[in-house]
Motif scaffolding. Structure first.
Motif, PDB file in Angstrom:
ATOM      1  N   GLN A 121     -25.199 -44.951  -8.997  1.00  0.00           N
ATOM      2  CA  GLN A 121     -24.956 -45.006  -7.547  1.00  0.00           C
ATOM      3  C   GLN A 121     -23.484 -45.320  -7.267  1.00  0.00           C
ATOM      4  N   LYS A 122     -22.944 -46.221  -8.097  1.00  0.00           N
ATOM      5  CA  LYS A 122     -21.563 -46.635  -7.905  1.00  0.00           C
ATOM      6  C   LYS A 122     -20.616 -45.477  -8.242  1.00  0.00           C
ATOM      7  N   ILE A 123     -20.880 -44.827  -9.352  1.00  0.00           N
ATOM      8  CA  ILE A 123     -20.008 -43.730  -9.795  1.00  0.00           C
ATOM      9  C   ILE A 123     -20.003 -42.582  -8.780  1.00  0.00           C
ATOM     10  N   TYR A 124     -21.179 -42.231  -8.277  1.00  0.00           N
ATOM     11  CA  TYR A 124     -21.280 -41.042  -7.416  1.00  0.00           C
ATOM     12  C   TYR A 124     -21.441 -41.368  -5.932  1.00  0.00           C
ATOM     13  N   ASN A 125     -21.433 -42.657  -5.616  1.00  0.00           N
ATOM     14  CA  ASN A 125     -21.564 -43.065  -4.223  1.00  0.00           C
ATOM     15  C   ASN A 125     -22.875 -42.540  -3.604  1.00  0.00           C
ATOM     16  N   VAL A 126     -23.970 -42.787  -4.284  1.00  0.00           N
ATOM     17  CA  VAL A 126     -25.283 -42.333  -3.810  1.00  0.00           C
ATOM     18  C   VAL A 126     -26.005 -43.505  -3.122  1.00  0.00           C
ATOM     19  N   PRO A 127     -26.342 -43.351  -1.840  1.00  0.00           N
ATOM     20  CA  PRO A 127     -27.048 -44.440  -1.149  1.00  0.00           C
ATOM     21  C   PRO A 127     -28.497 -44.587  -1.634  1.00  0.00           C
ATOM     22  N   ASP A 128     -29.098 -45.728  -1.360  1.00  0.00           N
ATOM     23  CA  ASP A 128     -30.473 -46.005  -1.815  1.00  0.00           C
ATOM     24  C   ASP A 128     -31.459 -44.920  -1.378  1.00  0.00           C
ATOM     25  N   ASP A 129     -31.290 -44.407  -0.156  1.00  0.00           N
ATOM     26  CA  ASP A 129     -32.282 -43.439   0.331  1.00  0.00           C
ATOM     27  C   ASP A 129     -32.078 -42.033  -0.227  1.00  0.00           C
ATOM     28  N   ARG A 130     -31.156 -41.923  -1.188  1.00  0.00           N
ATOM     29  CA  ARG A 130     -31.049 -40.651  -1.925  1.00  0.00           C
ATOM     30  C   ARG A 130     -31.402 -40.845  -3.400  1.00  0.00           C
ATOM     31  N   VAL A 131     -32.007 -41.980  -3.715  1.00  0.00           N
ATOM     32  CA  VAL A 131     -32.591 -42.179  -5.054  1.00  0.00           C
ATOM     33  C   VAL A 131     -34.067 -41.831  -4.901  1.00  0.00           C
ATOM     34  N   LEU A 132     -34.447 -40.629  -5.352  1.00  0.00           N
ATOM     35  CA  LEU A 132     -35.745 -40.064  -4.973  1.00  0.00           C
ATOM     36  C   LEU A 132     -36.597 -39.692  -6.186  1.00  0.00           C
ATOM     37  N   PRO A 133     -37.923 -39.840  -6.063  1.00  0.00           N
ATOM     38  CA  PRO A 133     -38.799 -39.328  -7.115  1.00  0.00           C
ATOM     39  C   PRO A 133     -38.805 -37.801  -7.129  1.00  0.00           C
ATOM     40  N   HIS A 134     -38.992 -37.236  -8.297  1.00  0.00           N
ATOM     41  CA  HIS A 134     -39.040 -35.779  -8.431  1.00  0.00           C
ATOM     42  C   HIS A 134     -40.052 -35.165  -7.471  1.00  0.00           C
ATOM     43  N   SER A 135     -41.225 -35.812  -7.366  1.00  0.00           N
ATOM     44  CA  SER A 135     -42.286 -35.252  -6.521  1.00  0.00           C
ATOM     45  C   SER A 135     -41.870 -35.148  -5.053  1.00  0.00           C
ATOM     46  N   MET A 136     -40.856 -35.931  -4.654  1.00  0.00           N
ATOM     47  CA  MET A 136     -40.421 -35.892  -3.261  1.00  0.00           C
ATOM     48  C   MET A 136     -39.606 -34.626  -2.982  1.00  0.00           C
ATOM     49  N   VAL A 137     -38.939 -34.106  -3.998  1.00  0.00           N
ATOM     50  CA  VAL A 137     -38.075 -32.938  -3.782  1.00  0.00           C
ATOM     51  C   VAL A 137     -38.669 -31.634  -4.320  1.00  0.00           C
ATOM     52  N   ALA A 138     -39.672 -31.741  -5.223  1.00  0.00           N
ATOM     53  CA  ALA A 138     -40.269 -30.525  -5.793  1.00  0.00           C
ATOM     54  C   ALA A 138     -41.098 -29.814  -4.724  1.00  0.00           C
ATOM     55  N   TYR A 139     -41.085 -28.488  -4.736  1.00  0.00           N
ATOM     56  CA  TYR A 139     -42.003 -27.773  -3.846  1.00  0.00           C
ATOM     57  C   TYR A 139     -42.489 -26.522  -4.537  1.00  0.00           C
ATOM     58  N   GLY A 140     -43.611 -26.000  -4.057  1.00  0.00           N
ATOM     59  CA  GLY A 140     -44.203 -24.804  -4.645  1.00  0.00           C
ATOM     60  C   GLY A 140     -44.070 -23.613  -3.714  1.00  0.00           C
ATOM     61  N   ALA A 141     -43.903 -22.437  -4.298  1.00  0.00           N
ATOM     62  CA  ALA A 141     -43.907 -21.202  -3.511  1.00  0.00           C
ATOM     63  C   ALA A 141     -45.344 -20.914  -3.079  1.00  0.00           C
ATOM     64  N   PRO A 142     -45.532 -20.076  -2.061  1.00  0.00           N
ATOM     65  CA  PRO A 142     -46.898 -19.767  -1.617  1.00  0.00           C
ATOM     66  C   PRO A 142     -47.762 -19.274  -2.774  1.00  0.00           C
ATOM     67  N   ASN A 143     -49.026 -19.665  -2.752  1.00  0.00           N
ATOM     68  CA  ASN A 143     -49.947 -19.244  -3.811  1.00  0.00           C
ATOM     69  C   ASN A 143     -51.342 -19.079  -3.223  1.00  0.00           C
ATOM     70  N   ARG A 144     -52.341 -18.952  -4.102  1.00  0.00           N
ATOM     71  CA  ARG A 144     -53.696 -18.690  -3.619  1.00  0.00           C
ATOM     72  C   ARG A 144     -54.265 -19.854  -2.820  1.00  0.00           C
ATOM     73  N   TRP A 145     -53.773 -21.065  -3.070  1.00  0.00           N
ATOM     74  CA  TRP A 145     -54.334 -22.236  -2.395  1.00  0.00           C
ATOM     75  C   TRP A 145     -53.594 -22.543  -1.098  1.00  0.00           C
ATOM     76  N   PHE A 146     -52.288 -22.336  -1.126  1.00  0.00           N
ATOM     77  CA  PHE A 146     -51.483 -22.645   0.050  1.00  0.00           C
ATOM     78  C   PHE A 146     -50.655 -21.423   0.404  1.00  0.00           C
ATOM     79  N   LYS A 147     -50.870 -20.927   1.597  1.00  0.00           N
ATOM     80  CA  LYS A 147     -50.283 -19.648   1.980  1.00  0.00           C
ATOM     81  C   LYS A 147     -48.799 -19.764   2.276  1.00  0.00           C
TER      82      LYS A 147
END
Ligand SMILES: [Zn+2]
Length: 404
Positions: A121-147
């Motif tokens: 955080q210090k090196i790159y000046n990243v605030p606390d609210d940009r320290v995120l779990p992968h699941s928060m930023v991952a997303y899926g393209a449309p598929n058979r379950w979710f259009k």
């Protein structure tokens, strides 16, 4: 000055990735992404190192390994988006924590992660609210379950959004809602995940989640949506609810109530899986989408099921078994059912060009020529991700596609 800052991070170089030298430097660093390996230390560190899939890994004893130079790109977030920005790999440093998204991270790990995160955080000046779990930023393209494109492709690292864990890591703020769901860019496909990440009561699961009612924001109180932990398919719980993007993977086994077993990649009728079927998933590292292309199945499958509402988008590309390549916007609705089985489909891609004697992969793609998001169609019909390519081995007339 840079050398001095690096010394602040103590890490073993024992598993330094052989892929490091070929990775470009990031232009900016806006996020620190936390992952759980979903596998034991030994196998996880080998694969992460081999593929250069994180900058750091924290093992079960809290030891920190450096895998990729912190200033270079590591391939860890896959299809990802935050606040409209995509391909988070290009803007982030990644820490893989040996553990599971639904288990507790131990004290030795917490103190190592805390120290590592604070240094980064210090090196790159990243605030606390940009320290995120992968699941928060991952997303899926449309598929058979979710259009539609959806949040909830993975649950990786979701415990790093819980207030108690963040507190133990010294992080004092976090996102109170999902900006991409709120803006309608994505829908929320996993209510349990959404409530763990952002709190609040969320609609129960199902294949049609209305984006407008997907996430309620109650950042202080966080009742979680409970769900059974037994991986059994029920009337309200589909294969996708249990296995998410691994639902059709060869490593996922469906054990039917009569005891018979079927692998995810052999399931033909997803609606025909009986209630009471148990889903057994292979132990695997938190990794890239394992099937980067989808395939039209043999029975009654259609582009609607494979690509959701994007079936007729120009960024959905169909590769017919006869060699024809058709973009979604070139398909007439009446011809949709005629698309033959074994047609491969890239969802969310665009055509980049043809490799010629004068036009190398590097000229076409720049630094992204060997990224997992870049896909090559070789003249022999095989389709390969950039991350498994060697530039000298790419035949002339290979076609290149980028993830949009
Ligand atoms: Zn992950």
């Amino acid at each position: 000055m840079l050398a001095g800052q690096s010394e602040a991070i103590e890490a073993s170089g024992k598993y330094f990735s052989p892929r490091n030298a070929e990775r470009p430097a990031r232009k900016t660093t806006e996020f620190i992404i936390l992952h759980t390996t979903e596998a034991p230390s030994a196998s996880a560190v080998r694969k992460l190192s081999q593929n250069g899939e994180a900058h750091y890994m924290v093992d079960a004893e809290g030891r920190v390994y450096r895998l990729i130079d912190k200033d270079r790109v590591a391939f860890h977030a896959g299809r990802s988006m935050w606040n409209g920005k995509t391909d988070i790999d290009n803007y982030s440093v990644a820490i893989e924590v040996c553990g599971y998204h639904n288990k507790t991270i131990n004290g030795a790990q917490i103190s190592s992660i805390k120290e590592l995160v604070a240094a980064l955080q210090k090196i790159y000046n990243v605030p606390d609210d940009r320290v995120l779990p992968h699941s928060m930023v991952a997303y899926g393209a449309p598929n058979r379950w979710f259009k539609r494109s959806h949040r909830g492709r993975k649950r990786c690292g979701m415990q790093f959004a819980t207030p108690s864990v963040r507190q133990s890591l010294g992080l004092t703020s976090q996102p109170g809602y999902d900006p991409d769901v709120r803006a309608g860019r994505l829908i929320a496909a996993d209510p349990h995940l959404a409530s763990t990440l952002f709190g609040g009561k969320v609609q129960s699961s199902g294949a049609t989640v209305d984006p407008k009612r997907a996430v309620a924001v109650l950042p202080k109180e966080r009742p979680t949506v409970e769900e059974p932990d037994d991986n059994i398919i029920s009337s309200g719980r589909s294969a996708w609810d249990v296995a998410r993007d691994k639902y059709n993977s060869a490593g996922t086994t469906y054990v039917l109530p009569d005891g018979s077993k079927i692998k995810g990649n052999a399931v033909k009728d997803w609606n025909g899986i009986p209630v009471g079927t148990k889903v057994v998933m292979a132990e695997g590292e938190c990794d890239e989408d394992d099937a980067f292309y989808r395939e039209i199945g043999p029975d009654g499958d259609s582009p609607f099921e494979v690509a959701g509402d994007d079936w007729n988008s120009k960024t959905t590309i169909y590769f017919m078994p006869n060699g024809r390549i058709v973009f979604g916007n070139q398909i007439n609705p009446e011809d949709v059912r005629k698309i033959s089985a074994k047609t491969r489909v890239l969802v969310g891609y665009e055509y980049g060009g043809r490799i010629t004697a004068k036009q190398s992969a590097f000229i076409l793609c720049g630094k992204k020529w060997n990224f997992p998001t870049t896909v090559y169609l070789k003249p022999d019909g095989s389709m390969i991700q950039g991350s498994s390519m060697r530039e000298r081995s790419i035949p002339l007339n290979t076609l290149v596609y980028y993830r949009k």
